[in-house]
Motif scaffolding. Sequence first.
Motif, PDB file in Angstrom:
ATOM      1  N   ARG A   1     -20.744  -9.153  14.289  1.00 24.65           N
ATOM      2  CA  ARG A   1     -20.335  -7.792  13.897  1.00 24.65           C
ATOM      3  C   ARG A   1     -18.842  -7.587  14.112  1.00 24.65           C
ATOM      4  O   ARG A   1     -18.154  -7.010  13.268  1.00 24.65           O
ATOM      5  CB  ARG A   1     -21.139  -6.777  14.702  1.00 24.65           C
ATOM      6  CG  ARG A   1     -20.837  -5.333  14.353  1.00 24.65           C
ATOM      7  CD  ARG A   1     -21.744  -4.400  15.121  1.00 24.65           C
ATOM      8  NE  ARG A   1     -21.436  -3.006  14.848  1.00 24.65           N
ATOM      9  CZ  ARG A   1     -22.081  -1.981  15.399  1.00 24.65           C
ATOM     10  NH1 ARG A   1     -23.096  -2.206  16.232  1.00 24.65           N
ATOM     11  NH2 ARG A   1     -21.735  -0.749  15.109  1.00 24.65           N
ATOM     12  N   ARG A   2     -18.333  -8.069  15.237  1.00 23.28           N
ATOM     13  CA  ARG A   2     -16.915  -7.881  15.544  1.00 23.28           C
ATOM     14  C   ARG A   2     -16.013  -8.661  14.590  1.00 23.28           C
ATOM     15  O   ARG A   2     -14.904  -8.230  14.289  1.00 23.28           O
ATOM     16  CB  ARG A   2     -16.640  -8.317  16.984  1.00 23.28           C
ATOM     17  CG  ARG A   2     -17.359  -7.513  18.043  1.00 23.28           C
ATOM     18  CD  ARG A   2     -16.763  -6.136  18.210  1.00 23.28           C
ATOM     19  NE  ARG A   2     -15.422  -6.203  18.774  1.00 23.28           N
ATOM     20  CZ  ARG A   2     -14.680  -5.141  19.043  1.00 23.28           C
ATOM     21  NH1 ARG A   2     -15.155  -3.931  18.772  1.00 23.28           N
ATOM     22  NH2 ARG A   2     -13.475  -5.276  19.562  1.00 23.28           N
TER      23      ARG A   2
ATOM     24  N   GLN B   1     -16.802  -7.273  10.382  1.00 20.90           N
ATOM     25  CA  GLN B   1     -16.338  -5.943   9.968  1.00 20.90           C
ATOM     26  C   GLN B   1     -14.863  -5.947   9.568  1.00 20.90           C
ATOM     27  O   GLN B   1     -14.524  -5.487   8.468  1.00 20.90           O
ATOM     28  CB  GLN B   1     -16.601  -4.920  11.083  1.00 20.90           C
ATOM     29  CG  GLN B   1     -16.173  -3.504  10.710  1.00 20.90           C
ATOM     30  CD  GLN B   1     -16.631  -2.484  11.738  1.00 20.90           C
ATOM     31  OE1 GLN B   1     -17.499  -2.747  12.568  1.00 20.90           O
ATOM     32  NE2 GLN B   1     -16.046  -1.292  11.690  1.00 20.90           N
TER      33      GLN B   1
ATOM     34  N   HIS C   1     -13.321  -5.531   5.669  1.00 23.41           N
ATOM     35  CA  HIS C   1     -12.322  -4.490   5.412  1.00 23.41           C
ATOM     36  C   HIS C   1     -11.030  -5.090   4.860  1.00 23.41           C
ATOM     37  O   HIS C   1     -10.386  -4.509   3.978  1.00 23.41           O
ATOM     38  CB  HIS C   1     -12.047  -3.723   6.701  1.00 23.41           C
ATOM     39  CG  HIS C   1     -11.145  -2.543   6.530  1.00 23.41           C
ATOM     40  ND1 HIS C   1     -11.423  -1.494   5.690  1.00 23.41           N
ATOM     41  CD2 HIS C   1      -9.940  -2.258   7.088  1.00 23.41           C
ATOM     42  CE1 HIS C   1     -10.447  -0.606   5.733  1.00 23.41           C
ATOM     43  NE2 HIS C   1      -9.525  -1.047   6.568  1.00 23.41           N
TER      44      HIS C   1
ATOM     45  N   GLN D   1     -14.130   1.207   5.056  1.00 25.04           N
ATOM     46  CA  GLN D   1     -14.481   1.088   6.467  1.00 25.04           C
ATOM     47  C   GLN D   1     -15.977   1.288   6.682  1.00 25.04           C
ATOM     48  O   GLN D   1     -16.605   0.575   7.474  1.00 25.04           O
ATOM     49  CB  GLN D   1     -13.676   2.112   7.280  1.00 25.04           C
ATOM     50  CG  GLN D   1     -13.737   1.922   8.787  1.00 25.04           C
ATOM     51  CD  GLN D   1     -13.050   0.639   9.231  1.00 25.04           C
ATOM     52  OE1 GLN D   1     -12.043   0.245   8.680  1.00 25.04           O
ATOM     53  NE2 GLN D   1     -13.624  -0.025  10.224  1.00 25.04           N
TER      54      GLN D   1
ATOM     55  N   ALA E   1     -17.905  -1.836   5.307  1.00 26.62           N
ATOM     56  CA  ALA E   1     -17.731  -2.981   6.200  1.00 26.62           C
ATOM     57  C   ALA E   1     -18.540  -2.807   7.476  1.00 26.62           C
ATOM     58  O   ALA E   1     -19.172  -3.763   7.962  1.00 26.62           O
ATOM     59  CB  ALA E   1     -16.244  -3.159   6.524  1.00 26.62           C
ATOM     60  N   ALA E   2     -18.558  -1.594   8.030  1.00 27.46           N
ATOM     61  CA  ALA E   2     -19.284  -1.357   9.281  1.00 27.46           C
ATOM     62  C   ALA E   2     -20.786  -1.523   9.084  1.00 27.46           C
ATOM     63  O   ALA E   2     -21.469  -2.148   9.906  1.00 27.46           O
ATOM     64  CB  ALA E   2     -18.968   0.045   9.796  1.00 27.46           C
TER      65      ALA E   2
ATOM     66  N   ALA F   1     -21.699  -5.286   8.385  1.00 27.55           N
ATOM     67  CA  ALA F   1     -21.535  -6.061   9.621  1.00 27.55           C
ATOM     68  C   ALA F   1     -22.685  -5.774  10.585  1.00 27.55           C
ATOM     69  O   ALA F   1     -23.202  -6.688  11.254  1.00 27.55           O
ATOM     70  CB  ALA F   1     -20.193  -5.730  10.265  1.00 27.55           C
ATOM     71  N   ARG F   2     -23.114  -4.518  10.648  1.00 26.44           N
ATOM     72  CA  ARG F   2     -24.243  -4.168  11.507  1.00 26.44           C
ATOM     73  C   ARG F   2     -25.524  -4.822  11.016  1.00 26.44           C
ATOM     74  O   ARG F   2     -26.327  -5.334  11.809  1.00 26.44           O
ATOM     75  CB  ARG F   2     -24.391  -2.650  11.552  1.00 26.44           C
ATOM     76  CG  ARG F   2     -25.397  -2.173  12.605  1.00 26.44           C
ATOM     77  CD  ARG F   2     -25.572  -0.663  12.577  1.00 26.44           C
ATOM     78  NE  ARG F   2     -24.282   0.003  12.719  1.00 26.44           N
ATOM     79  CZ  ARG F   2     -23.782   0.835  11.824  1.00 26.44           C
ATOM     80  NH1 ARG F   2     -24.452   1.066  10.698  1.00 26.44           N
ATOM     81  NH2 ARG F   2     -22.631   1.418  12.020  1.00 26.44           N
TER      82      ARG F   2
END
Length: 303
Positions: free
Chosen positions: A37-38, A41, A45, A51, A54-55, A58-59
Amino acid sequence: MPTTIVRALDLPPVTLAGVGLGVVAIVVAGCLGWAVRRVLQPLLHHQGRSQSSAAVFARLASWVVVALGVSAALTITFPSVKPVDIVGGVGVFSIAAGIAFQTVLGNMFAGIVILGRDKYRVGDQIAVEDYRGTVSAMRLTSATIRTFDGRLVVIPNSILHSKIVTVQTGYEAVRTTVDLDLDDRADLQQACEIAEAAMRALPAVLAEPPPQALLTSVGTATVRVELRFWSGARQLETREAQHQVIREVLRALAREGIPTGSDVQTIDPGPKALELLTEHGVRPTVPTGLGGPAADPGGTSRA
């Protein structure tokens, strides 16, 4: 005692080492999910995703990693449990969850599609059904917009996916149209030139494409002019440009003596009609100050 319970319930044999390895697998999966995830994301982006998009993706990727880790932990802890059995159990659970949470899952899948398309983002101004405003948040199941009059509206993603959404800020500039009626006795060519010059001088009106004043229709005593101009796409920019165009075009026309008008007609009843009305106790009043010359007796005057 635990062995007796396992045998009585006919559970797969469980060992302390298997439990320990299962716990380690879950911890490792959780760490990997956090790392995915880190990393994913900011990478999405950087590749042009919004944003919110992407969040969310990624989650979802981190959830997939954690789910695989839990499946591996179950296989390690219960050696007789095969991955196929886990997949089958997940399938049955998915069907049951789909029936019980149909609306929620529908919004989630709609959210994945919307965020995957990435056609509008947080900060864009949109219109859907009767709501118009600025997108303040986009989540997996819903989006929130702040309307132009300051209200917070939460819209389920299934509505955004199935209804027509107008993205006002989809492009950098939008065209606005203002209708203006001119007296048909005016010099129409000169009036159009004056209106275009007035619009070109305004800072809120874009120079390209250039503003236009086009004759569009003929009324009883007027000719309609359509003032077309381009401005910034945001709501406040279009409103300010429209305000400036109306004010400055009317000023310029009045300064050059170009009369505006309407289709209102003032009729003078004439001496004979006035006499008849007076005999019946009616005192007619001839309107004045309607933007045109006073009517000739027995005739019609345009206002």
